[in-house]
Enzyme design. Structure first.
Site, PDB file in Angstrom:
ATOM      1  N   CYS A  12      10.390  -0.125  -9.449  1.00  0.00           N
ATOM      2  CA  CYS A  12       8.978   0.227  -9.601  1.00  0.00           C
ATOM      3  C   CYS A  12       8.028  -0.893  -9.142  1.00  0.00           C
ATOM      4  O   CYS A  12       7.888  -1.109  -7.954  1.00  0.00           O
ATOM      5  CB  CYS A  12       8.727   0.674 -11.036  1.00  0.00           C
ATOM      6  SG  CYS A  12       7.278   1.728 -11.196  1.00  0.00           S
TER       7      CYS A  12
ATOM      8  N   HIS B 183      13.311   3.792 -13.820  1.00  0.00           N
ATOM      9  CA  HIS B 183      13.512   2.933 -14.982  1.00  0.00           C
ATOM     10  C   HIS B 183      14.654   3.549 -15.792  1.00  0.00           C
ATOM     11  O   HIS B 183      15.388   4.374 -15.313  1.00  0.00           O
ATOM     12  CB  HIS B 183      12.248   2.911 -15.855  1.00  0.00           C
ATOM     13  CG  HIS B 183      11.104   2.212 -15.227  1.00  0.00           C
ATOM     14  ND1 HIS B 183      10.991   0.848 -15.224  1.00  0.00           N
ATOM     15  CD2 HIS B 183      10.017   2.673 -14.585  1.00  0.00           C
ATOM     16  CE1 HIS B 183       9.868   0.499 -14.620  1.00  0.00           C
ATOM     17  NE2 HIS B 183       9.253   1.587 -14.224  1.00  0.00           N
TER      18      HIS B 183
HETATM   19  N1  GLN Z   1       1.841  -0.656 -11.641  1.00  0.00           N
HETATM   20  C1  GLN Z   1       2.676   0.108 -10.747  1.00  0.00           C
HETATM   21  C2  GLN Z   1       2.240   1.563 -10.602  1.00  0.00           C
HETATM   22  O1  GLN Z   1       1.693   2.145 -11.502  1.00  0.00           O
HETATM   23  C3  GLN Z   1       4.111   0.009 -11.219  1.00  0.00           C
HETATM   24  C4  GLN Z   1       4.351   0.647 -12.565  1.00  0.00           C
HETATM   25  C5  GLN Z   1       5.716   0.385 -13.120  1.00  0.00           C
HETATM   26  O2  GLN Z   1       6.379  -0.587 -12.767  1.00  0.00           O
HETATM   27  N2  GLN Z   1       6.139   1.225 -14.019  1.00  0.00           N
HETATM   28  O3  GLN Z   1       2.483   2.138  -9.569  1.00  0.00           O
END
Ligand code: GLN
Length: 242
Positions: free
Chosen positions: A94, A195
């Site tokens: 992510c 995740h």
């Molecule tokens: N901040 C990034 C987004 O919203 C990554 C989010 C995350 O790692 N869950 O795209």
């Protein structure tokens, strides 16, 4: 791998570790130890230099501000990019995935340079945040079973010509571009939106990284009944969304 052990580096747990991403480090460690491969794990905080001597680097997800801080520090430090130049393996999730690309949109709404280790660019999605279970088929060249995971991101990631989609979604958003792609990879650098932590759900990804690091085609089998039970449950959940 060094003479003595597989060197696993978890990058910036203080900034990039959400939704149990630490589990990826635990799973890689455990799967290596189950094969009697000694592992040394180093957790590198964002005020420490990233060592260049690692075999496998893990970098997790994070909220928008920590993501910007992590990108700034990784660019300044240069260690992760040097390690990849030396052939190291990186698996990113992510925010970590977005940071490995050329650019993403930061918490201030500005384009933030990434490390350029993957040929991807992330923009901020205009629609609803991508949240929920995902089921996807991993690129057959990688020889892995279907990917299950959980996504939570606003960013949308576009792949350039030298990045291959890591997987193709059956359910869920993945890269969020509407083309069904999920994640990206190129040689030894991998990125995913999953995740969960992704390796607890998909332990054969950890095995793939270990095989790459050891430069072997196969590892001795291990008892995977717990993982299989979890995978079956998560695949069912992703296939029958609430
Ligand atoms: N901040 C990034 C987004 O919203 C990554 C989010 C995350 O790692 N869950 O795209």
């Amino acid at each position: 791998m060094s003479e003595s052990s597989l060197r696993l580096v978890w990058v910036y747990p203080d900034l990039l570790s959400t939704y149990g991403d630490q589990g990826n480090a635990l799973v890689v460690e455990r799967r290596a130890k189950q094969r009697r491969v000694p592992v040394t794990r180093t957790d590198v905080r964002s005020d420490q230099p990233v060592p260049t001597s690692g075999d496998i680097y893990l970098i997790g997800g994070g909220e928008d501000r920590p993501q910007r801080l992590a990108a700034e520090r990784l660019r300044r430090d240069g260690g992760l990019a040097r390690a990849v130049g030396n052939g190291a393996i990186v698996f990113s999730v992510c925010a970590g995935y977005q940071i490995l690309g050329h650019e993403f949109v930061n918490d201030l709404g500005q384009p933030e340079p990434g490390l350029g280790l993957l040929d991807v660019v992330s923009v901020r999605g205009e629609g609803e945040r991508c949240v929920g279970d995902v089921l996807a088929d991993i690129d057959p060249r990688l020889g892995l079973p279907p990917l299950t995971g959980f996504e939570n991101h606003q960013g949308i990631t576009h792949l350039g010509p030298s990045a291959r989609p890591f997987a193709t979604t059956r359910y869920g958003n993945g890269n969020g571009t509407g083309d069904g792609t999920e994640g990206a990879y190129n040689d030894t650098v991998f990125g995913t939106y999953m995740h969960g932590p992704v390796m607890a759900r998909n332990p054969l990804i950890a095995d793939m990284l270990i095989k790459l690091a050891l430069d072997v085609k196969a590892l001795p089998p291990v008892d995977d009944q717990w993982y299989e039970a979890l995978r079956t449950e998560r695949i069912a959940a992703a296939s029958q969304p609430a």
